[in-house]
Design an enzyme around this catalytic site. Structure first.
Site, PDB file in Angstrom:
ATOM      1  N   ALA A  73       0.845  -1.190   0.000  1.00 42.63           N
ATOM      2  CA  ALA A  73       0.000   0.000   0.000  1.00 42.63           C
ATOM      3  C   ALA A  73       0.887   1.249   0.000  1.00 42.63           C
ATOM      4  CB  ALA A  73      -0.908  -0.011   1.224  1.00 42.63           C
ATOM      5  N   GLN A  75       1.272   3.656   2.089  1.00 42.19           N
ATOM      6  CA  GLN A  75       1.972   3.872   3.357  1.00 42.19           C
ATOM      7  C   GLN A  75       2.581   2.573   3.895  1.00 42.19           C
ATOM      8  OE1 GLN A  75       2.926   6.336   5.338  1.00 42.19           O
ATOM      9  NE2 GLN A  75       2.219   7.957   3.964  1.00 42.19           N
ATOM     10  N   SER A  76       3.117   1.764   3.016  1.00 35.81           N
ATOM     11  CA  SER A  76       3.676   0.465   3.399  1.00 35.81           C
ATOM     12  C   SER A  76       4.926   0.596   4.269  1.00 35.81           C
ATOM     13  CB  SER A  76       4.020  -0.338   2.138  1.00 35.81           C
ATOM     14  OG  SER A  76       4.783  -1.474   2.454  1.00 35.81           O
ATOM     15  N   ASN A  77       4.874   0.002   5.454  1.00 36.70           N
ATOM     16  CA  ASN A  77       6.071  -0.097   6.296  1.00 36.70           C
ATOM     17  C   ASN A  77       7.110  -1.006   5.653  1.00 36.70           C
ATOM     18  OD1 ASN A  77       5.040   1.479   8.528  1.00 36.70           O
ATOM     19  ND2 ASN A  77       3.767  -0.276   9.069  1.00 36.70           N
ATOM     20  N   ALA A  79       7.633  -1.525   2.442  1.00 36.69           N
ATOM     21  CA  ALA A  79       8.318  -0.842   1.344  1.00 36.69           C
ATOM     22  C   ALA A  79       9.412   0.077   1.873  1.00 36.69           C
ATOM     23  CB  ALA A  79       7.303  -0.056   0.519  1.00 36.69           C
TER      24      ALA A  79
END
Length: 332
Positions: A73, A75-77, A79
């Protein structure tokens, strides 16, 4: 269990602390609550994906990769930690974001994890909600190969058999800490999404005959879908590490009653839980994963799921950067 048989690079600050939360335990009237601080893994502000990336990035290096691709997503942690890991080992990073959140504001699109992704120099591409993310990564890999590069695909959440090794290691780590400190762990609780954390933990706990039950608090899928996803990965992971059959289907338990309106959509219970821990213990939890997991655990405590004298370890999967991306939606 000898995890040193598998390639690994050092990315995380390990071991992470195992801390008692006296004020929260007192506030809830028992049980005794401990937190495994995997928000303190260090890389790119930390989080659970760093443990997985130690094994995944090592595999990428063995395969002579020069660019890492992953997805999540906006706001991916995961990523954000992947982008930081790529910097650490001198690789490029390509991120594909699925626009899962409707009517996202500027903070969600540009602050928090996204800001850090850009600081780490990752190249970001966005696709529509509902896109086939695996197909998108494969297409990008083909594009990069045509340019003469050697891409390595890290699955969403770092959740495959290689990534799950990181949470076998975590299980071994907190069991060592418990043995050292004379702590009897009655339950382990954590947020479960892409399945790799839960699959790795359950294999680690079962292969060592710990007899500690594991509960995942779902942040995305319905219970039957989540448990099946974890079960399949746990079976594959157990075989991969040479412990086939150590996990049974009944060992996979996910409570998915706290997802709310969907992945990445804040809930009042999450908001209340995040504020409670901040103001009782000075601890920050994220609004997507750890916050919803925390909200679920607190509600289950209040409804008597856990015994008042029991010891619970909550695995804090990190994600504090996400608070900035959701700043306008937090009820302060």
């Amino acid at each position: 269990m000898l995890l040193s048989r598998f390639p690994r690079v050092s990315l995380a600050h390990l071991p992470t602390p195992l801390e008692y939360l006296p004020r929260l335990s007192e506030h809830l009237g028992g049980p005794h609550i401990y937190v495994k601080r995997d928000d303190c893994t260090g890389l790119g502000t930390g989080g659970n994906k760093t443990r997985k990336l130690e094994f995944l990035v090592a595999d990428a290096i063995q395969k002579n990769a020069d660019v890492i691709i992953t997805q999540g997503a906006v706001q991916s942690n995961h990523a954000r930690q992947t982008a930081a890991a790529a910097c650490k080992v001198g690789m490029e990073c390509e991120l594909i974001f699925e626009k899962r959140v409707k009517d996202a504001d500027d903070a969600y699109k540009n602050s928090g994890n996204v800001l850090l992704d850009r600081i780490f120099g990752a190249n970001i591409r966005e696709v529509a909600k509902g896109s086939d993310m695996n197909a998108a990564m494969e297409a990008l890999a083909d594009e990069l190969r045509a340019e003469g590069k050697t891409p390595y695909i890290v699955p969403g959440g770092g959740s495959n058999t290689i990534g799950a090794l990181g949470y076998i290691d975590c299980a071994l780590e907190f069991m060592y800490q418990a043995n050292r400190d004379g702590l009897v762990i009655d339950h382990v609780v954590h947020a479960t999404g892409s399945a790799g954390t839960q699959a790795g933990l359950v294999v680690g706990l079962k292969a060592t005959s710990s007899n500690i039950p594991l509960l995942g608090i779902g942040v995305n899928a319905p219970k039957d879908v989540q448990e099946e996803k974890v079960w399949q990965l746990a079976v594959e992971t157990a075989e991969y590490v040479g412990a086939p059959g150590c996990v049974q289907r009944e060992d996979i338990v996910a409570n998915c009653d706290y997802v709310g309106d969907g992945y990445g959509v804040p809930t009042k219970a999450m908001n209340d839980a995040v504020m409670l821990l901040a103001r009782l213990e000075g601890l920050l939890f994220d609004p997507v994963y750890s916050g919803k997991g925390l909200a679920g655990m607190i509600d289950l405590i209040k409804t008597g799921y856990f015994g008042k004298a029991e010891n619970i370890v909550f695995v804090h999967t990190g994600g504090v950067a996400g608070l900035f991306g959701y700043s306008s939606q937090l009820q302060l």
